[in-house]
Design an enzyme around this catalytic site. Structure first.
Site, PDB file in Angstrom:
ATOM      1  N   SER A   1      16.772   1.495   5.661  1.00 60.26           N
ATOM      2  CA  SER A   1      16.246   2.857   5.704  1.00 60.26           C
ATOM      3  C   SER A   1      16.274   3.442   7.116  1.00 60.26           C
ATOM      4  CB  SER A   1      14.842   2.911   5.100  1.00 60.26           C
ATOM      5  OG  SER A   1      14.914   2.539   3.742  1.00 60.26           O
TER       6      SER A   1
ATOM      7  N   GLU B   1       8.559   3.205  -1.275  1.00 60.80           N
ATOM      8  CA  GLU B   1       7.772   2.268  -0.487  1.00 60.80           C
ATOM      9  C   GLU B   1       7.586   2.911   0.880  1.00 60.80           C
ATOM     10  OE1 GLU B   1       6.401  -0.320   2.153  1.00 60.80           O
ATOM     11  OE2 GLU B   1       8.435   0.420   2.348  1.00 60.80           O
TER      12      GLU B   1
ATOM     13  N   CYS C   1      11.201  -5.122  -0.892  1.00 62.38           N
ATOM     14  CA  CYS C   1      12.355  -5.990  -0.590  1.00 62.38           C
ATOM     15  C   CYS C   1      11.880  -7.423  -0.366  1.00 62.38           C
ATOM     16  CB  CYS C   1      13.118  -5.589   0.647  1.00 62.38           C
ATOM     17  SG  CYS C   1      13.037  -3.905   1.160  1.00 62.38           S
TER      18      CYS C   1
ATOM     19  N   ARG D   1      18.599  -2.266  -0.563  1.00 67.15           N
ATOM     20  CA  ARG D   1      18.817  -0.899  -0.082  1.00 67.15           C
ATOM     21  C   ARG D   1      19.913  -0.765   0.950  1.00 67.15           C
ATOM     22  NH1 ARG D   1      14.270  -2.167  -1.497  1.00 67.15           N
ATOM     23  NH2 ARG D   1      12.954  -0.830  -2.761  1.00 67.15           N
TER      24      ARG D   1
ATOM     25  N   CYS E   1      12.673   2.774   1.647  1.00 71.51           N
ATOM     26  CA  CYS E   1      11.652   1.772   1.961  1.00 71.51           C
ATOM     27  C   CYS E   1      11.248   2.051   3.388  1.00 71.51           C
ATOM     28  CB  CYS E   1      12.168   0.358   1.795  1.00 71.51           C
ATOM     29  SG  CYS E   1      13.628   0.004   2.754  1.00 71.51           S
TER      30      CYS E   1
ATOM     31  N   CYS F   1       7.955  -5.382   4.189  1.00 75.84           N
ATOM     32  CA  CYS F   1       8.107  -4.636   2.945  1.00 75.84           C
ATOM     33  C   CYS F   1       7.766  -5.488   1.729  1.00 75.84           C
ATOM     34  CB  CYS F   1       9.534  -4.120   2.816  1.00 75.84           C
ATOM     35  SG  CYS F   1       9.827  -3.218   1.296  1.00 75.84           S
TER      36      CYS F   1
ATOM     37  N   HIS G   1      13.673  -9.767   3.771  1.00 74.53           N
ATOM     38  CA  HIS G   1      13.367  -9.883   5.197  1.00 74.53           C
ATOM     39  C   HIS G   1      13.099 -11.343   5.573  1.00 74.53           C
ATOM     40  CE1 HIS G   1      13.270  -5.722   6.508  1.00 74.53           C
ATOM     41  NE2 HIS G   1      12.724  -5.416   5.352  1.00 74.53           N
TER      42      HIS G   1
ATOM     43  N   CYS H   1       9.712  -0.342   6.210  1.00 72.79           N
ATOM     44  CA  CYS H   1      10.708  -1.170   6.884  1.00 72.79           C
ATOM     45  C   CYS H   1      11.336  -0.454   8.059  1.00 72.79           C
ATOM     46  CB  CYS H   1      11.847  -1.530   5.945  1.00 72.79           C
ATOM     47  SG  CYS H   1      11.355  -2.094   4.364  1.00 72.79           S
TER      48      CYS H   1
END
Ligand code: SF4
Ligand code: SF4
Lengths: 412, 635
Positions: free
Chosen positions: B565, B53, B104, B542, B609, B101, B108, B612
């Protein structure tokens, strides 16, 4: 508010549809039918662009019966707002979908539309269609990375020049000379990448609210000067499939329509296909009877919520929003935002983050977006109408709430 | 470079199909590496990293033995969502940050809403807690499964090789690994494998493979047999089906996926779905089907791949600590892709209704440093800082707590060469991602961190599931400190979550049946939103995810997120501290530098990701995201 104003607001919200005429008359359809038939014949002559497997074979491999396939075809025909007589042609078009190469590029995005594509809802068949359409380049799904990925894209653009559909996901950041987003070993900016990809495309399909109208990156104060594809690409047919993310059925619908007719579907002033965006959420909402009866959810989790009442007073923007969620729903039709008791946030409308995405009704919203956002491509007539409706409906809602309360008491 | 040519040749002859020939044809002048430095080391650029992503670039420096001696990770995109939410109603922030994102997605959303609830001091009703756990649990399982099969598997599975498999032997092989996992195989019939193979053969024969085109088929670092590859491909296709069901679970309680819509500050809105036993029964049925696939395909495949790739996974020579002079550990811990061996978790999934940070959690909170698995260090939120020495932002010089951080953009660009290629200026600033530190240290977050922290903390559930995995596979604990280990940890926790969700859905059904339909806690917005602050710190699939919010006069005064990330993909720290992505690449030997397969395999093991991970910026160069908290604050 005077009575006749209230009446006109009421009329507005009880009208079947503001924009689409669903029946264009026999002569029109006869002609369309003939041209579609010709188109399909021509396509059948073509070798599949990349020798994809035979469609019916794969349908059978998946344990699907021809009957199911035809059922899907007739549902899709209805979704595309074509008369039932087109069903065999739509089925045929699905079989020939592997003749249309698709290149999918991602810009300032969250990959939500790619994920939605994977979710391709409705009958199982959609997934098979996706499994065998000619998806030539798709960053989130493809095997190759880096140099090999760039090569894959270059080859596809060359090989299918003038024939491929370019799907774009994500907004185009124009600030900082486009350098808010770069891709590839040469550090190509997103905007250059888009121009290069669009050049050889037969048509450009902007999927999701970011690619269509700028979406979240373009919400006030638009830090990266993000815009939608149609603000950048000129001189190409552009189809907008907004929503956050776009409904995969509408993506498949656009491809099918292209295969079927060789042209892009009829669009509204915001370049949205009318078959999907010709109705308001409110027109076909399952809670509509409660709206008309003045039965509202007043706060989350109350008795109204337990009884599926209308969500207008907790911020539903269904009356301002053109989309077909209320008909096709999401994730194989299992649910949708209004079904889950939240209400519509207007995600298929331009600038919805600044205009609609809050949990209060339009008329008595007390928070405005910091700067109001940039109004670029809004259909002025529509906007005026909807804004007026927004205020009008607040009053209408208040009036009917009183009626609703009475009924509440009656029920309790 | 005779060595490389040899490999390129081996590839052509080894692969023997049209596709590999096409791939081989590009070798030479215009491959993945573009410059050779003064010491004769090759610099390669991998951009775009696909099957993730977001937009990510990796540059690696490779010596004459094809060993990666240095690596740099850079994000090449951002949007500024933190700026956008400022000035808005805090109740609307979750919907917006969710768009950080699409993968995910609901995570969030939930973190922002929890940050606001923390600020408002709201404890949500039991039903709301369970609904959130179930949506989030389904999201973890969905995310992990899609990651493994659709974003990661092709780093292990050679599709082209699967055309040479014997379907009968394949069915036996599938049975064998299912037996190891102690479950019946998800696909067992010879005919089914044959059908998949026929389909792939057709695909390969045509020459153009669509999204499978230009892959690294035939690369020497692929370790599975043709039969094992066929199993992988068959499961890849079946997983496409299963993931839709898993998304459907999220939609039942969330309205849609991606981007569900049923969470609000104070609780959830889906009371209709909670009070309908048929809906909950459908959820449970989908969960049972998912669990069948997880236990009958996902885990067996992990055993299979783990065994096939065990050599690299335990090759201490290829570990970061074998190369890295700054490491505090000697050789011998971890293998290829293991990386920095320091881990951090915030904990996730509340198991009781005592309140946000006091409830018992399913995933534990804590820090493990330098592979020292003798103890878990208690997490001290005040020790979290962010540094911008190597990020395209201006800083004050010292790392700052997110609460006190200032973010002023300062893009210094790439270094363009005459041939058109653009390189990261790795001595200066080279990424849109900031560099977060815990107590001045780089840490890894994610499934591996959760398993390690849970295991070391003595959590019974983690010990049971991870212990089971090691026992059944016959692999040593150290196998976890590797690329494959990270991938295995994700599968282990998928099983853990799926089993736990069965308990949660029953609990929800029982609670609703008992007549408790409360889904929302009332609060007086004007009072609580006058002046408050809060944080939503828990996990995303993640890894550790934190949202910090400050509210004044009913509006968001400031918002800041540090996402998984950012921790993993961030560039060097102020003193050259190496992060998880970069560290995990260092030491790895690549079979063929023209094909960055080992690089993407390791990077994918983190499930990047990148959208993010990127912070806020403003084109006009104004000072943004000024996040100041009074010093008396408890953090
Ligand atoms: S819930 Fe929304 S779309 Fe449905 S009737 Fe009420 S206002 Fe209209
Ligand atoms: S119901 Fe409204 S908010 Fe929801 S997806 Fe449809 S258009 Fe978007």
């Amino acid at each position: 508010m005077s009575i006749d104003k209230e009446e006109s607001v009421k009329k507005l919200f009880t009208a079947e549809s503001a924009k689409v005429d669903t029946n264009k008359g026999d002569a029109y359809y006869d002609e369309l039918y003939a041209s579609c038939q010709k188109r399909i014949e021509e396509l059948r002559e073509l070798e599949p662009l990349n020798n994809r497997m035979d469609f019916m074979e794969s349908v059978e491999e998946q344990g699907l019966e021809r009957r199911d396939f035809l059922k899907w075809a007739s549902a899709t025909t209805a979704m595309l707002m074509l008369p039932a007589s087109f069903t065999p042609l739509v089925a045929e078009a699905a079989v020939l979908m592997n003749r249309v190469p698709v290149i999918w590029v991602e810009l300032s995005d969250c990959a939500g539309n790619s994920e939605a594509l994977l979710r391709s809802d409705g009958p199982q068949i959609d997934e098979i269609v996706l499994d065998i359409i000619s998806l030539e380049f798709h960053e989130t799904l493809q095997a190759a990375s880096g140099h090999q990925a760039e090569k894959q894209m270059d080859e596809a653009m060359e090989h299918f020049k003038g024939k491929y559909l370019l799907f774009v996901e994500g907004a185009v950041p124009l600030g900082l000379n486009g350098q808010y987003g770069t891709i590839g070993a040469k550090g190509e900016t997103f905007v250059d990448h888009l121009h290069r990809a669009a050049k050889g495309a037969a048509a450009v399909v902007a999927v999701g609210s970011c690619a269509t109208f700028g979406g979240i990156p373009a919400a006030a104060p638009n830090p990266t000067d993000a815009v939608g594809v149609m603000d950048v690409i000129k001189g190409k047919p552009i189809i907008n499939i907004p929503a956050c993310p776009a409904n995969p059925s509408n993506m498949v619908g656009v491809i099918l329509h292209f295969v079927l007719t060789g042209t892009i579907p009829e669009l509204d002033s915001l370049l949205r296909p009318k078959f999907a965006f010709g109705y308001r959420i409110h027109d076909n909402c399952e809670r509509r009877a409660h709206f008309d009866a003045g039965e509202y959810v007043e706060e989350w989790g109350d008795e109204g919520a337990k009884n599926n009442f209308c969500l207008y007073k907790v911020g539903c923007k269904g009356p301002m929003t053109f989309n077909n969620c209320s008909i096709i729903r999401y994730n194989e039709g299992v649910n949708w935002p209004i079904g889950v008791g939240r209400g519509c946030i207007g995600c298929s409308e331009p600038d919805f983050w600044d205009k609609y995405a809050y949990e209060r009704p339009m008329a008595n919203a007390n928070i405005k977006a910091p700067t109001g956002g940039v109004e670029k491509t809004v259909d002025e007539f529509g906007l005026g109408l909807l804004t007026a409706a927004g205020i009008g409906i607040g009053i209408h809602a208040a009036a009917s709430a009183i009626a609703g309360k009475k009924e509440d008491e009656g029920e309790a | 470079m005779p060595e490389m040519n040899e490999q390129a040749e081996a590839q052509v002859t080894g692969g023997g199909t049209e596709t590999t020939e096409t791939a081989a044809a590009v070798h030479g002048a215009d491959g993945n590496f573009h410059k050779t430095d003064a010491n004769g080391n090759k610099h390669i650029i991998v951009d775009p990293i696909t099957r993730i992503e977001g937009h990510l670039r990796i540059e690696a420096v490779i010596d004459s033995n094809n060993r990666i001696i240095d690596a740099f990770s850079s994000s090449t995109m951002f949007r500024g969502i933190e700026t956008i939410v400022k000035g808005r109603d805090p109740r609307d922030v979750g919907l917006m940050t969710m768009r950080i994102c699409g993968v995910c997605t609901g995570t969030h959303y939930q973190r922002s809403i929890e940050a606001v609830e923390d600020a408002f001091d709201i404890t949500i009703p039991k039903n709301a807690r369970l609904v959130r756990n179930l949506i989030q649990g389904a999201l973890y399982a969905h995310d992990h499964l899609v990651h493994f099969y659709h974003l990661h598997a092709l780093d292990f599975v050679d599709i082209v090789s699967s055309t040479k498999a014997d379907p009968e032997a394949t069915a036996k092989e599938a049975q064998k690994w299912a037996d190891v996992a102690g479950h019946k195989p998800s696909i067992s019939g010879v005919a089914e494998f044959k059908a998949v193979q026929d389909r792939i053969i057709k695909f390969v024969k045509e020459g153009r493979l669509g999204i499978f085109g230009n892959g690294y088929w035939g690369n020497k670092s692929y370790q599975l047999t043709p039969e094992q590859n066929l199993i992988g491909v068959a499961h890849y296709l079946k997983a496409l089906d299963i993931q839709r069901d898993m998304a459907k679970m999220q939609a039942i309680l969330g309205g849609k996926n991606p981007h569900p819509q049923s969470l609000v500050v104070g609780g959830v809105t889906c009371v209709q779905d909670i009070q309908n036993p048929a809906r909950l029964a459908l959820f449970k049925q989908l969960l049972v089907d998912t669990n069948d696939f997880v236990k009958g395909a996902y885990l067996p495949d992990i055993y299979m791949a783990g065994t096939a790739y065990a050599k690299e996974a335990t090759d201490a020579d290829q570990s970061f600590h074998a190369t890295n002079h700054k490491g505090t550990l000697g050789k011998g811990v971890g293998g290829a892709g293991g990386g920095i061996l320091s881990y951090m978790t915030y904990g996730d999934f509340r198991l009781d209704d005592t309140g946000f940070y006091s409830a018992e959690t399913f995933f534990k909170r804590g820090v493990v440093l330098d592979g020292d698995i003798s103890k878990v260090i208690e997490l001290d939120e005040a020790k979290i800082t962010e540094d911008v020495t190597h990020s395209w932002f201006e800083g004050t010089g010292a790392p700052e707590h997110p609460y006190d951080g200032t973010t002023i953009p300062k893009y210094t660009g790439l270094e363009k060469k005459d041939d058109g290629y653009a390189y990261l200026k790795t001595d200066e600033k080279y990424s849109w991602i900031k560099s977060p530190l815990y107590d001045g240290r780089k840490v890894e977050v994610g499934p591996l961190a959760r398993i390690v922290v849970g295991y070391v903390a003595g959590d019974e559930r983690t010990k049971k599931y991870a212990g089971n995995f090691l026992k059944r596979s016959g692999l040593p604990l150290t196998v976890l400190f590797s690329t494959v280990g990270r991938t295995a940890a994700r599968a282990i926790e998928t099983e853990m979550i799926c089993d736990a969700m069965v308990e949660w859905i029953d609990e929800l059904a029982k609670n609703a049946a008992s007549g408790d339909l409360s889904t929302w806690t009332d609060f007086d917005f004007d009072t609580v939103a006058a002046d408050s602050k809060g944080r939503g710190m828990a996990e995303a699939p993640r890894g550790a995810l934190g949202h910090w919010i400050r509210i004044k006069e009913g509006k968001v005064e400031n918002f800041q997120a540090i996402v998984p990330s950012t921790w993993n993909a961030g560039p060097r720290g102020p003193n050259g501290e190496i992060g998880a992505y970069e560290g995990s690449l260092i030491g790895t030997i690549v079979a063929n530098p023209e094909e960055p397969l080992e690089i993407i395999r390791t990077i994918h093991s983190f499930d990047p990701c990148i959208a993010c991970a990127v912070h806020v910026v403003d084109t006009k160069g104004k000072e943004l995201a000024v996040y100041k908290v009074d010093p008396t604050c408890a953090f």
